[in-house]
Write a protein that holds these residues in place. Structure first.
Motif, mmCIF file in Angstrom:
data_model
loop_
_atom_site.group_PDB
_atom_site.id
_atom_site.type_symbol
_atom_site.label_atom_id
_atom_site.label_comp_id
_atom_site.label_asym_id
_atom_site.label_seq_id
_atom_site.Cartn_x
_atom_site.Cartn_y
_atom_site.Cartn_z
ATOM 1 N N PHE A 1 -43.498 -8.015 40.151
ATOM 2 C CA PHE A 1 -44.522 -7.370 40.924
ATOM 3 C C PHE A 1 -45.580 -6.507 39.920
ATOM 4 O O PHE A 1 -45.139 -5.961 38.983
ATOM 5 C CB PHE A 1 -44.120 -6.181 41.818
ATOM 6 C CG PHE A 1 -43.323 -6.800 43.044
ATOM 7 C CD1 PHE A 1 -43.847 -8.103 43.522
ATOM 8 C CD2 PHE A 1 -42.270 -6.138 43.518
ATOM 9 C CE1 PHE A 1 -43.017 -8.698 44.585
ATOM 10 C CE2 PHE A 1 -41.528 -6.258 44.901
ATOM 11 C CZ PHE A 1 -41.921 -7.813 45.313
ATOM 12 N N VAL B 1 -47.422 -5.447 47.750
ATOM 13 C CA VAL B 1 -45.891 -5.225 48.003
ATOM 14 C C VAL B 1 -45.664 -4.180 49.165
ATOM 15 O O VAL B 1 -44.970 -4.487 50.080
ATOM 16 C CB VAL B 1 -45.309 -4.401 46.822
ATOM 17 C CG1 VAL B 1 -43.936 -3.838 47.285
ATOM 18 C CG2 VAL B 1 -45.374 -5.291 45.601
ATOM 19 N N HIS C 1 -48.232 -12.502 48.353
ATOM 20 C CA HIS C 1 -47.782 -11.452 49.303
ATOM 21 C C HIS C 1 -48.323 -11.862 50.456
ATOM 22 O O HIS C 1 -48.849 -10.974 51.427
ATOM 23 C CB HIS C 1 -48.761 -9.909 48.870
ATOM 24 C CG HIS C 1 -48.161 -9.670 47.313
ATOM 25 N ND1 HIS C 1 -47.150 -9.111 47.340
ATOM 26 C CD2 HIS C 1 -48.884 -9.437 46.229
ATOM 27 C CE1 HIS C 1 -46.821 -8.630 46.100
ATOM 28 N NE2 HIS C 1 -47.765 -8.935 45.435
#
Length: 392
Positions: free
Chosen positions: A162, A168, A128
């Motif tokens: 995820f 996210v 991320h």
């Protein structure tokens, strides 16, 4: 995969032998070195076990992700140190094979420790660690009203990988912060099943663009890489995934085009289904997608796999000004720093990351928003791309 296992074993144990020799030079026959080989055999066992688990299952994906991360953490630092140790051994041949120099082993160990830290960051935080990349492309025939038109492109979400909602959302906030005219998604919303996207629908619904959000399918979206109880179940999955695109506010383009208008001017946005080389399905039909597009229209094409650009787009009868692709992920591993751009994926794809140009036609290959297989990214960070169109 099975055919490559012997080669992986050979390369793995070759680097093991050299690096172990360096550790023995520094630390002698320390008792903890006995764990060295035990860890290696455990990781190789995990790799082999993953081959016999149901293809595409959650268990297989989880095991592959864990083993890949640990193997890279163990292997890459040793591989980087290998040239230093090999170079010393070449000189040792001409010096009558004296004992390995302590300072050379210290240098190799120090460099491997630095690389170990980078790899560790990549598999813990890298997935991320979104980077914003901007490109401005000038076209002489861009309609005047679209001078300065901005496109934010994301690709390869792979929602089934995820787990971190905060991570996210960090990437989605970066998308919205660009305030682009359109947001384009160029395929692979899921790994295999539409259900992977269910928990992420509210988050992705929050993406905003004044002139619309548009999307296409990638090779993973068709469900070709998992086992289905029936052909009907596979079709139902794809239909559900198409509905998900609508639910998150994206217009899914399936071998079709739409006009984007500003005042009296317009450009054609074209989306094709997945088309790839090297064993990937070739569902996409650019002829069908452009059938109603005027030859003199300014055209932006969304095509998931960059091999479609040289395979079809460049020689197509209708001039495609700009193609936006993804698919490669930059292999989620490489060097992309201070103008140096390298990844093993470049030996598979000629166009694999960034901007390419040929005969006045442009291709931008996005490094991807998500991740697959390896639960992380090492040096090849996740990307949000902004392309600005200029008339000149």
């Amino acid at each position: 995969m099975a055919k490559r296992i012997p080669l992986i074993f050979l390369l793995w144990f070759f680097t093991d032998f050299y690096f172990l020799h360096a550790l023995q030079t520094l630390f002698g026959e320390a008792p903890w070195l006995s764990l060295y080989w035990a860890i290696d055999f455990a990781l190789m066992g995990g790799l082999i076990a993953a081959m016999f688990i149901q293809r595409g299952s959650k268990l297989q994906q989880r095991l592959i992700a864990i083993v890949m991360g640990l193997m890279l953490l163990a292997f890459i630092p040793r591989l980087v140190a290998l040239p230093i140790l090999l170079l010393e051994d070449i000189t040792r041949i001409f010096r009558g094979f004296p004992a390995r120099s302590t300072w050379v082993s210290q240098l190799a160990f120090g460099i491997s420790a630095i690389v170990f830290s980078v790899v560790l960051f990549g598999i813990t935080r890298g997935k991320h660690f979104y980077r914003l990349r901007k490109e401005t492309i000038t076209f002489p025939d861009l309609p005047e009203a679209f001078d300065g038109f901005t496109i934010t492109q994301i690709t390869d979400v792979h929602a089934g990988s995820f787990t971190d909602a905060t991570g996210v959302q960090k990437g989605l906030d970066l998308v919205n912060a660009q305030h682009s005219d359109v947001v384009l998604f160029t395929g692979d919303l899921v790994n295999n099943r539409a259900s992977e996207m269910e928990r992420w629908i509210p988050a992705f619904s929050g993406l905003k663009a004044p002139m619309g959000k548009f999307s296409i399918l990638g090779n993973h979206d068709y469900g070709d890489y998992t086992q289905w109880e029936s052909a009907e179940a596979k079709r139902a999955n794809l239909n559900r995934l198409k509905q998900v695109h609508t639910e998150i506010g994206f217009r899914l383009l399936l071998d079709e085009a739409v006009n984007l208008k500003k005042g009296d001017d317009s450009i054609s946005l074209i989306g094709v289904e997945n088309w790839g080389k090297g064993g990937f399905h070739q569902y996409g039909d650019l002829n069908k997608a452009t059938a109603n597009v005027p030859a003199d229209a300014f055209k932006v094409l969304m095509s998931h796999d960059p091999s479609h650009w040289e395979g079809v787009t460049l020689d197509h009868q209708k001039h495609i000004h700009l193609t936006l692709s993804g698919h490669t992920h930059g292999m989620q591993f490489g060097i992309d720093f201070l103008g140096i751009k390298w990844s093993p994926i470049q030996y598979v794809y000629k166009q694999w990351a960034g901007l390419y140009q040929k005969a006045g036609k442009y291709l931008y290959v996005n490094r991807g928003f998500g991740f697959l297989g390896l639960k992380g990214r090492i040096g090849m960070w996740p990307e949000v791309a902004v392309v600005t169109l200029r008339r000149g």
